[in-house]
Scaffold this motif. Structure first.
Motif, PDB file in Angstrom:
ATOM      1  N   ARG A  37     -65.183 -16.292  -7.334  1.00  0.00           N
ATOM      2  CA  ARG A  37     -64.099 -15.714  -8.139  1.00  0.00           C
ATOM      3  C   ARG A  37     -63.836 -16.579  -9.372  1.00  0.00           C
ATOM      4  O   ARG A  37     -64.093 -17.772  -9.367  1.00  0.00           O
ATOM      5  N   THR A  38     -63.303 -15.933 -10.398  1.00  0.00           N
ATOM      6  CA  THR A  38     -62.906 -16.651 -11.605  1.00  0.00           C
ATOM      7  C   THR A  38     -61.504 -17.232 -11.403  1.00  0.00           C
ATOM      8  O   THR A  38     -60.784 -16.849 -10.476  1.00  0.00           O
ATOM      9  N   ALA A  63     -64.048 -33.219  -5.369  1.00  0.00           N
ATOM     10  CA  ALA A  63     -64.228 -33.568  -3.963  1.00  0.00           C
ATOM     11  C   ALA A  63     -65.505 -32.948  -3.396  1.00  0.00           C
ATOM     12  O   ALA A  63     -65.791 -33.105  -2.222  1.00  0.00           O
ATOM     13  N   SER A  64     -66.255 -32.288  -4.235  1.00  0.00           N
ATOM     14  CA  SER A  64     -67.512 -31.612  -3.895  1.00  0.00           C
ATOM     15  C   SER A  64     -67.344 -30.512  -2.856  1.00  0.00           C
ATOM     16  O   SER A  64     -68.238 -30.228  -2.086  1.00  0.00           O
ATOM     17  N   LEU A  65     -66.182 -29.847  -2.875  1.00  0.00           N
ATOM     18  CA  LEU A  65     -65.925 -28.741  -1.968  1.00  0.00           C
ATOM     19  C   LEU A  65     -66.144 -27.389  -2.632  1.00  0.00           C
ATOM     20  O   LEU A  65     -66.323 -26.387  -1.943  1.00  0.00           O
ATOM     21  N   LEU A  66     -66.095 -27.352  -3.960  1.00  0.00           N
ATOM     22  CA  LEU A  66     -66.359 -26.121  -4.713  1.00  0.00           C
ATOM     23  C   LEU A  66     -67.505 -26.345  -5.679  1.00  0.00           C
ATOM     24  O   LEU A  66     -67.699 -27.452  -6.179  1.00  0.00           O
ATOM     25  N   ALA A  67     -68.219 -25.276  -5.943  1.00  0.00           N
ATOM     26  CA  ALA A  67     -69.233 -25.283  -6.994  1.00  0.00           C
ATOM     27  C   ALA A  67     -68.729 -24.376  -8.108  1.00  0.00           C
ATOM     28  O   ALA A  67     -68.155 -23.319  -7.849  1.00  0.00           O
ATOM     29  N   GLU A  68     -68.929 -24.821  -9.330  1.00  0.00           N
ATOM     30  CA  GLU A  68     -68.516 -24.025 -10.491  1.00  0.00           C
ATOM     31  C   GLU A  68     -69.760 -23.484 -11.175  1.00  0.00           C
ATOM     32  O   GLU A  68     -70.697 -24.221 -11.450  1.00  0.00           O
ATOM     33  N   GLY A  69     -69.752 -22.196 -11.412  1.00  0.00           N
ATOM     34  CA  GLY A  69     -70.831 -21.552 -12.142  1.00  0.00           C
ATOM     35  C   GLY A  69     -70.253 -20.867 -13.362  1.00  0.00           C
ATOM     36  O   GLY A  69     -69.069 -21.019 -13.677  1.00  0.00           O
ATOM     37  N   THR A  70     -71.067 -20.097 -14.037  1.00  0.00           N
ATOM     38  CA  THR A  70     -70.625 -19.375 -15.222  1.00  0.00           C
ATOM     39  C   THR A  70     -70.844 -17.894 -15.025  1.00  0.00           C
ATOM     40  O   THR A  70     -71.926 -17.466 -14.628  1.00  0.00           O
ATOM     41  N   GLU A  71     -69.813 -17.128 -15.286  1.00  0.00           N
ATOM     42  CA  GLU A  71     -69.912 -15.671 -15.262  1.00  0.00           C
ATOM     43  C   GLU A  71     -70.108 -15.213 -16.695  1.00  0.00           C
ATOM     44  O   GLU A  71     -69.250 -15.424 -17.549  1.00  0.00           O
ATOM     45  N   ALA A  79     -66.824 -17.033 -18.379  1.00  0.00           N
ATOM     46  CA  ALA A  79     -65.733 -17.556 -17.560  1.00  0.00           C
ATOM     47  C   ALA A  79     -66.317 -18.402 -16.444  1.00  0.00           C
ATOM     48  O   ALA A  79     -67.410 -18.117 -15.947  1.00  0.00           O
ATOM     49  N   GLY A  80     -65.581 -19.446 -16.081  1.00  0.00           N
ATOM     50  CA  GLY A  80     -65.993 -20.240 -14.926  1.00  0.00           C
ATOM     51  C   GLY A  80     -65.816 -19.406 -13.670  1.00  0.00           C
ATOM     52  O   GLY A  80     -64.866 -18.640 -13.539  1.00  0.00           O
ATOM     53  N   ARG A  81     -66.748 -19.570 -12.767  1.00  0.00           N
ATOM     54  CA  ARG A  81     -66.687 -18.850 -11.493  1.00  0.00           C
ATOM     55  C   ARG A  81     -66.837 -19.879 -10.379  1.00  0.00           C
ATOM     56  O   ARG A  81     -67.720 -20.726 -10.432  1.00  0.00           O
ATOM     57  N   TYR A  82     -65.981 -19.815  -9.409  1.00  0.00           N
ATOM     58  CA  TYR A  82     -65.922 -20.828  -8.367  1.00  0.00           C
ATOM     59  C   TYR A  82     -66.304 -20.238  -7.020  1.00  0.00           C
ATOM     60  O   TYR A  82     -65.987 -19.081  -6.725  1.00  0.00           O
ATOM     61  N   GLU A  83     -66.978 -21.068  -6.217  1.00  0.00           N
ATOM     62  CA  GLU A  83     -67.311 -20.648  -4.868  1.00  0.00           C
ATOM     63  C   GLU A  83     -67.302 -21.854  -3.940  1.00  0.00           C
ATOM     64  O   GLU A  83     -67.455 -22.997  -4.379  1.00  0.00           O
ATOM     65  N   ARG A 108     -79.343 -23.048  -0.194  1.00  0.00           N
ATOM     66  CA  ARG A 108     -79.405 -22.575  -1.580  1.00  0.00           C
ATOM     67  C   ARG A 108     -80.616 -21.662  -1.755  1.00  0.00           C
ATOM     68  O   ARG A 108     -81.694 -21.948  -1.257  1.00  0.00           O
ATOM     69  N   ARG A 109     -80.403 -20.598  -2.507  1.00  0.00           N
ATOM     70  CA  ARG A 109     -81.518 -19.732  -2.890  1.00  0.00           C
ATOM     71  C   ARG A 109     -82.279 -20.415  -4.012  1.00  0.00           C
ATOM     72  O   ARG A 109     -81.767 -21.310  -4.690  1.00  0.00           O
ATOM     73  N   ALA A 110     -83.515 -19.994  -4.226  1.00  0.00           N
ATOM     74  CA  ALA A 110     -84.361 -20.605  -5.262  1.00  0.00           C
ATOM     75  C   ALA A 110     -83.711 -20.486  -6.639  1.00  0.00           C
ATOM     76  O   ALA A 110     -83.729 -21.435  -7.417  1.00  0.00           O
ATOM     77  N   ASP A 111     -83.118 -19.330  -6.959  1.00  0.00           N
ATOM     78  CA  ASP A 111     -82.504 -19.158  -8.277  1.00  0.00           C
ATOM     79  C   ASP A 111     -81.289 -20.072  -8.443  1.00  0.00           C
ATOM     80  O   ASP A 111     -81.013 -20.566  -9.533  1.00  0.00           O
ATOM     81  N   GLU A 112     -80.553 -20.339  -7.361  1.00  0.00           N
ATOM     82  CA  GLU A 112     -79.421 -21.253  -7.445  1.00  0.00           C
ATOM     83  C   GLU A 112     -79.889 -22.688  -7.677  1.00  0.00           C
ATOM     84  O   GLU A 112     -79.285 -23.417  -8.465  1.00  0.00           O
ATOM     85  N   ARG A 113     -80.959 -23.082  -6.989  1.00  0.00           N
ATOM     86  CA  ARG A 113     -81.493 -24.435  -7.191  1.00  0.00           C
ATOM     87  C   ARG A 113     -81.987 -24.602  -8.622  1.00  0.00           C
ATOM     88  O   ARG A 113     -81.761 -25.633  -9.254  1.00  0.00           O
TER      89      ARG A 113
END
Length: 125
Positions: A37-38, A63-71, A79-83, A108-113
């Motif tokens: 989610r954003t 704290a390395s509990l969430l990963a931030e990606g980009t939407e 927008a930042g997207r968090y999971e 992790r999937r290959a595309d995420e890595r």
């Protein structure tokens, strides 16, 4: 148990992880992340003021509990997207009575890595 593969030789900071998990707002954010989610979506779902939410997202990410990606959006804005970036957090006490923390990560999937590697390369440039 798999040791945190993203941490390299540096284990996650015990105080940072426990502090984030102790925080009521951080736990509310984690509960709402059943899917990525954003920040805007989380603000609405968690009923947390936007400025507070961003601080809590930083706390959880550090704290390395969430990963931030980009939407990437059709209009060109991003927008930042968090999971959630953990499956289990385990606190243990060793023989010397020192506490240790381990974080088991989801596979992790290959595309995420590849995206993570690319992000690290861009940071180095």
């Amino acid at each position: 148990m798999v040791r945190d593969p993203l941490a390299g030789d540096d284990a996650p900071d015990l105080d940072a992880v426990l502090g984030a998990l102790y925080d009521e707002d951080c736990r509310a954010i984690i509960r709402e992340l059943d899917e990525p989610r954003t920040a805007s979506e989380l603000t609405e779902r968690c009923d947390i003021p936007r400025s507070t939410l961003y601080r809590k997202l930083d706390t959880l990410t550090e704290a390395s509990l969430l990963a931030e990606g980009t939407e990437i959006r059709d209009d060109g804005s991003h927008a930042g997207r968090y999971e959630i970036d953990f499956r289990e957090v385990i606190v243990a006490c060793d023989d010397e009575r020192e506490f240790d923390i381990e974080i088991e990560r989801p596979a992790r999937r290959a595309d995420e890595r590849l995206a993570e590697l690319w992000s690290e390369v861009r940071e180095e440039l």
